[in-house]
Design an enzyme around this catalytic site. Sequence first.
Site, PDB file in Angstrom:
ATOM      1  N   HIS A 162      -1.631  -6.034   1.757  1.00 49.55           N
ATOM      2  CA  HIS A 162      -1.899  -5.483   0.330  1.00 49.55           C
ATOM      3  C   HIS A 162      -1.552  -6.586  -0.884  1.00 49.55           C
ATOM      4  CE1 HIS A 162      -2.018  -1.216   1.762  1.00 49.55           C
ATOM      5  NE2 HIS A 162      -1.305  -1.884   2.816  1.00 49.55           N
ATOM      6  N   ASP A 370      -1.747 -10.080  -8.909  1.00 54.91           N
ATOM      7  CA  ASP A 370      -1.636  -8.881  -8.077  1.00 54.91           C
ATOM      8  C   ASP A 370      -2.489  -8.833  -7.041  1.00 54.91           C
ATOM      9  OD1 ASP A 370      -1.075  -6.230  -7.890  1.00 54.91           O
ATOM     10  OD2 ASP A 370      -0.938  -5.547  -9.963  1.00 54.91           O
TER      11      ASP A 370
HETATM   12  P1  ADP Z   1       1.708  -2.063  -6.609  1.00 55.08           P
HETATM   13  O1  ADP Z   1       1.274  -1.886  -5.540  1.00 55.08           O
HETATM   14  O2  ADP Z   1       2.201  -3.499  -7.012  1.00 55.08           O
HETATM   15  O3  ADP Z   1       2.853  -1.010  -7.321  1.00 55.08           O
HETATM   16  P2  ADP Z   1      -0.522  -0.659  -7.932  1.00 55.08           P
HETATM   17  O4  ADP Z   1      -0.990  -0.764  -9.244  1.00 55.08           O
HETATM   18  O5  ADP Z   1      -1.476  -1.362  -6.909  1.00 55.08           O
HETATM   19  O6  ADP Z   1       0.467  -1.683  -7.988  1.00 55.08           O
HETATM   20  O7  ADP Z   1      -0.244   0.611  -7.375  1.00 55.08           O
HETATM   21  C1  ADP Z   1       0.670   1.408  -7.973  1.00 55.08           C
HETATM   22  C2  ADP Z   1       0.692   2.938  -7.816  1.00 55.08           C
HETATM   23  O8  ADP Z   1       1.846   3.422  -8.270  1.00 55.08           O
HETATM   24  C3  ADP Z   1      -0.587   3.566  -8.310  1.00 55.08           C
HETATM   25  O9  ADP Z   1      -0.981   4.278  -7.652  1.00 55.08           O
HETATM   26  C4  ADP Z   1       0.138   4.158  -9.756  1.00 55.08           C
HETATM   27  O10 ADP Z   1      -0.587   5.492  -9.814  1.00 55.08           O
HETATM   28  C5  ADP Z   1       1.654   4.493  -9.226  1.00 55.08           C
HETATM   29  N1  ADP Z   1       2.366   4.570 -10.176  1.00 55.08           N
HETATM   30  C6  ADP Z   1       2.874   3.782 -11.064  1.00 55.08           C
HETATM   31  N2  ADP Z   1       3.673   3.873 -11.836  1.00 55.08           N
HETATM   32  C7  ADP Z   1       3.922   5.394 -11.540  1.00 55.08           C
HETATM   33  C8  ADP Z   1       4.769   6.382 -12.067  1.00 55.08           C
HETATM   34  N3  ADP Z   1       5.621   6.017 -13.078  1.00 55.08           N
HETATM   35  N4  ADP Z   1       4.832   7.428 -11.194  1.00 55.08           N
HETATM   36  C9  ADP Z   1       4.114   7.794 -10.250  1.00 55.08           C
HETATM   37  N5  ADP Z   1       3.175   6.948  -9.681  1.00 55.08           N
HETATM   38  C10 ADP Z   1       3.209   5.630 -10.178  1.00 55.08           C
HETATM   39  O1  F6P Z   2       1.617  -3.071  -2.608  1.00 54.79           O
HETATM   40  C1  F6P Z   2       2.778  -3.849  -2.756  1.00 54.79           C
HETATM   41  C2  F6P Z   2       4.139  -3.277  -2.368  1.00 54.79           C
HETATM   42  O2  F6P Z   2       5.013  -3.935  -2.028  1.00 54.79           O
HETATM   43  C3  F6P Z   2       4.162  -2.282  -1.241  1.00 54.79           C
HETATM   44  O3  F6P Z   2       4.046  -2.676   0.036  1.00 54.79           O
HETATM   45  C4  F6P Z   2       5.054  -1.428  -1.751  1.00 54.79           C
HETATM   46  O4  F6P Z   2       4.558  -0.078  -1.548  1.00 54.79           O
HETATM   47  C5  F6P Z   2       5.030  -1.325  -3.439  1.00 54.79           C
HETATM   48  O5  F6P Z   2       4.638  -2.466  -3.650  1.00 54.79           O
HETATM   49  C6  F6P Z   2       6.432  -1.039  -3.853  1.00 54.79           C
HETATM   50  O6  F6P Z   2       7.326  -1.832  -3.366  1.00 54.79           O
HETATM   51  P1  F6P Z   2       8.668  -1.279  -2.769  1.00 54.79           P
HETATM   52  O7  F6P Z   2       8.269  -0.516  -1.920  1.00 54.79           O
HETATM   53  O8  F6P Z   2       9.348  -2.694  -2.573  1.00 54.79           O
HETATM   54  O9  F6P Z   2       9.161  -0.397  -4.011  1.00 54.79           O
END
Ligand code: ADP
Ligand code: F6P
Length: 473
Positions: A162, A370
């Site tokens: 991912h 990212d």
């Molecule tokens: P990462 O995988 O690095 O966390 P992404 O942007 O790909 O970054 O995914 C983040 C996910 O977490 C998104 O689906 C977003 O809606 C969710 N998310 C982020 N902040 C919140 C929050 N405060 N409450 C609920 N969901 C959240």
């Molecule tokens: O998308 C990258 C990632 O490391 C996922 O594997 C994981 O769900 C997310 O970010 C949040 O990280 P963590 O599980 O360490 O809170």
Amino acid sequence: MQQSSLVVVANHLPIGGNLAPDGTSRWRRSPGGLSSALHPLLWHTPATWIGWAGRPGAAPALADVGEVRLCPVPMTDEEMHDHYEGFANSTLWPLYHDAVEQPVHHRRWWDAYLRVNRRFAEAAAEVAEADATVWVQDYHLQLVPRLLRELRPDVRIGFFLHVPFPPPELFTQLPRRAELLRGMLGADLVGFQLAQAAHNFAQLATTLLGLEATDRQVRVDDRIVRIGAFPISIDVAEMSGLAERPDVLARAAQLRADLGNPRQVIVAVDRMDYTKGIEQRLKAYRELLEDGELRVGETVLVQVAVPGREGILRYRRLRERVEREVARINGEFGRVGAMAVHYLTQPFDRPELAALYRVADVLAVTPLRDGMNLVAKEFVAARGDRAGALLLSEFAGAAAELPQAYLVNPHDLDGLKRTLLQALRAEPADAAARMAAMRERLHHHDIRAWARAYLSALDSRHGPELLARVTEE
Ligand code: ADP
Ligand code: F6P
């Protein structure tokens, strides 16, 4: 333990903190891309999910969530520290994200990483029925494909990363680089977010392991391991539908009123992570207030930053710095009743996130690196009204698919300020045309298309059927 034809292996079970003392659990979409992406796919699919329940100690007995059987893998306190906080999130995570923070190397972390990966592989070997598909997720479990193949050569093994896969000059810093590559090469299909990552992987397979490799496949002994880019996406229908619901639109209007009816709202939604560029964004915003380009009362920033991985000092320190900066900006520029930055660290439910996306005139997604960034895609899906501008880092995987966004290099502070202003001052017709083009892309590339593409590449005969009930929709 009952066996399954589809086994998902990921570091965490999808239950967040929702583990009751009696072992009952609820599916929780914890903030994070993996959980958000797999939720709509698996919720109605008979499958087994192998993962850690989120607490050190013996694995609890867990009830199923939806049609998914949960198979918890135990982890000791020490393993949580050395595997999850250590090798996964202090060595691999920073290295894979352009080393924006210095990766840390400790030999004992590797031992824990190997031990935990072996435990996951053994659990998968036990629950996979004959000829099953096992889908291993992310950087915490890079050794599982090979370990599992040794135990169960009959199953089909997919691996999907991912996060970014780094260029050779960074990857080769890893003391155990060859083992990590060989671990992934245990899979039948290794999937990445971007074509560049597949290219990096192929190059490393050639130079480090001496294997015959192209950007599409690697020959390992008598096997062909396919590799490729499968950019992940979101449940577009879910987010678009939510964002048109009358209660969500009413909530968005309420949020704007609660913010003091500013002319413009900038929203940012991140996990609290140094890869997300939160500090650079706050600095750009502060300088724009100092320069008089933006005025409190007219413009407001809503920064959502959910803390996680707080056992790691770097994450605690980042949170302290962010909170100090938010307080400084509000102290210097805010007025009673008119804050410059609204800062929220809470997880929100989907309707509240949809309302935040609808209230945003600009959604600022400015990570330093990212893998994809699903927040950017969620914002686009939420804007059926074609309004709102997406400010997007060139270094987010999503930039390859959404070139109509206001693209920015977050390391270039002046560029960041300039592009944020451009996005804030966009002509409505221009913003609408950009949004329409981005929505068109998402319409054809949602999470179901991703799963279909990946699983049919893994197994052209049975792959698409595995998730039939969701992929048919
Ligand atoms: P990462 O995988 O690095 O966390 P992404 O942007 O790909 O970054 O995914 C983040 C996910 O977490 C998104 O689906 C977003 O809606 C969710 N998310 C982020 N902040 C919140 C929050 N405060 N409450 C609920 N969901 C959240
Ligand atoms: O998308 C990258 C990632 O490391 C996922 O594997 C994981 O769900 C997310 O970010 C949040 O990280 P963590 O599980 O360490 O809170």
